[in-house]
Design a protein around this motif. Structure first.
Motif, short mmCIF file in Angstrom:
data_model
loop_
_atom_site.label_atom_id
_atom_site.label_comp_id
_atom_site.label_asym_id
_atom_site.label_seq_id
_atom_site.Cartn_x
_atom_site.Cartn_y
_atom_site.Cartn_z
N ARG A 8 0.88 -1.16 0.00
CA ARG A 8 0.00 0.00 0.00
C ARG A 8 0.92 1.22 0.00
O ARG A 8 1.66 1.46 0.95
N THR A 9 0.90 1.96 -1.10
CA THR A 9 1.91 3.00 -1.34
C THR A 9 1.27 4.36 -1.58
O THR A 9 0.26 4.47 -2.26
N ALA A 10 1.91 5.39 -1.02
CA ALA A 10 1.51 6.78 -1.26
C ALA A 10 2.69 7.53 -1.84
O ALA A 10 3.84 7.32 -1.45
N TYR A 11 2.40 8.41 -2.79
CA TYR A 11 3.40 9.31 -3.35
C TYR A 11 2.95 10.71 -2.97
O TYR A 11 1.87 11.15 -3.33
N VAL A 12 3.78 11.41 -2.21
CA VAL A 12 3.43 12.73 -1.69
C VAL A 12 4.29 13.78 -2.38
O VAL A 12 5.51 13.79 -2.23
N GLU A 13 3.64 14.66 -3.13
CA GLU A 13 4.36 15.73 -3.81
C GLU A 13 4.37 16.94 -2.89
O GLU A 13 3.41 17.70 -2.81
N LEU A 14 5.43 17.08 -2.15
CA LEU A 14 5.56 18.11 -1.11
C LEU A 14 6.37 19.28 -1.61
O LEU A 14 7.10 19.91 -0.88
N ASN A 15 6.28 19.57 -2.90
CA ASN A 15 7.14 20.61 -3.45
C ASN A 15 6.40 21.73 -4.16
O ASN A 15 7.01 22.67 -4.65
N THR A 47 -0.30 18.11 5.83
CA THR A 47 -0.87 16.99 5.08
C THR A 47 0.02 15.77 5.24
O THR A 47 -0.48 14.64 5.37
N LEU A 48 1.32 15.97 5.21
CA LEU A 48 2.26 14.86 5.35
C LEU A 48 2.02 14.11 6.65
O LEU A 48 1.99 12.88 6.67
N THR A 49 1.81 14.82 7.73
CA THR A 49 1.53 14.18 9.02
C THR A 49 0.30 13.31 8.93
O THR A 49 0.30 12.16 9.39
N GLU A 50 -0.76 13.80 8.30
CA GLU A 50 -1.99 13.01 8.13
C GLU A 50 -1.71 11.76 7.29
O GLU A 50 -2.17 10.67 7.63
N ILE A 51 -0.98 11.91 6.20
CA ILE A 51 -0.70 10.79 5.31
C ILE A 51 0.12 9.73 6.03
O ILE A 51 -0.13 8.53 5.90
N LEU A 52 1.11 10.16 6.80
CA LEU A 52 1.94 9.20 7.53
C LEU A 52 1.13 8.41 8.55
O LEU A 52 1.52 7.30 8.93
N ASN A 53 -0.01 8.94 8.99
CA ASN A 53 -0.88 8.24 9.92
C ASN A 53 -1.93 7.37 9.23
O ASN A 53 -2.79 6.80 9.89
N MET A 54 -1.89 7.27 7.91
CA MET A 54 -2.88 6.50 7.15
C MET A 54 -2.48 5.05 6.94
O MET A 54 -3.09 4.35 6.15
N TYR A 56 0.07 3.59 5.41
CA TYR A 56 0.68 3.14 4.16
C TYR A 56 1.91 2.32 4.53
O TYR A 56 2.60 2.61 5.50
N GLU A 57 2.20 1.31 3.72
CA GLU A 57 3.39 0.50 3.95
C GLU A 57 4.63 1.19 3.38
O GLU A 57 5.74 1.01 3.88
N ARG A 58 4.44 1.97 2.33
CA ARG A 58 5.51 2.75 1.71
C ARG A 58 4.99 4.15 1.44
O ARG A 58 3.92 4.31 0.88
N VAL A 59 5.78 5.15 1.80
CA VAL A 59 5.44 6.54 1.50
C VAL A 59 6.65 7.14 0.80
O VAL A 59 7.75 7.18 1.37
N ILE A 60 6.44 7.60 -0.42
CA ILE A 60 7.50 8.24 -1.19
C ILE A 60 7.22 9.74 -1.14
O ILE A 60 6.13 10.18 -1.53
N ILE A 61 8.18 10.50 -0.66
CA ILE A 61 7.98 11.95 -0.53
C ILE A 61 8.89 12.65 -1.52
O ILE A 61 10.11 12.49 -1.50
N ASP A 62 8.27 13.44 -2.39
CA ASP A 62 9.01 14.24 -3.37
C ASP A 62 9.16 15.64 -2.79
O ASP A 62 8.22 16.43 -2.81
N PHE A 63 10.34 15.94 -2.25
CA PHE A 63 10.59 17.24 -1.63
C PHE A 63 10.91 18.32 -2.66
O PHE A 63 11.07 19.47 -2.30
#
Length: 161
Positions: A8-15, A47-54, A56-63
């Protein structure tokens, strides 16, 4: 039955670029799913804090371009990869990221991996002058189609720091 290992993977575009929206059907989605990955194109630190609490088995963060404001969160990641291009016109960006690491005393060669996104087929790089592990990533026509020839490279870059 397939032997594929699905996480279960999330890609977070934090940029703030919202470039990942090109995979979406509409531009205003807060989250969308593509190829079994949940994409968050409008993420901010809260938002990142919320996503990290969801869970996910893998979270990819694009800084995006790392800076002093995002470096602390980047260093909290299990696997830290700085992606750079090898083009001569972009050496300044690479030097800035290395200066950011050095000025924050991130000099341990195991802290950060530098992944060169090779923009040409069969291009090689000389990385003797870097203190950080460097991995050249092969040219991909479609980054969502991974074949077995990439498994060794993927294993190397995904090792935990």
């Amino acid at each position: 039955m397939s032997n594929k290992c699905m996480y279960r993977t999330a890609y977070v575009e934090l940029n703030g670029t919202h470039e990942i929206l090109s995979l979406s059907k509409t531009a205003d989605e807060k989250v969308f799913t593509y190829k079994n990955v949940d994409f968050f194109p409008h993420a901010v630190m809260s938002t990142l804090t919320e996503i990290l609490n969801m869970r996910y088995e893998r979270v990819i963060i694009d800084f995006g371009i790392l800076n002093p404001n995002t470096l602390k969160e980047f260093m909290r990641c299990d696997v830290r990869i700085a992606v750079c291009t090898i083009s001569k016109w972009n050496w300044g960006a690479l030097n800035r990221i290395i200066e950011l690491f050095n000025s924050n005393k991130i000099t341990d060669s195991e802290s950060v991996k530098i992944l060169f996104n090779l923009v040409e087929k069969k291009k090689t790089i000389n990385h003797k002058h870097f203190k950080y592990p460097v991995v050249g990533f092969p040219y991909l026509e479609d980054p969502f189609l991974i074949n077995t020839s990439l498994f060794g490279t993927l294993d190397k870059i995904s090792e935990r720091n």
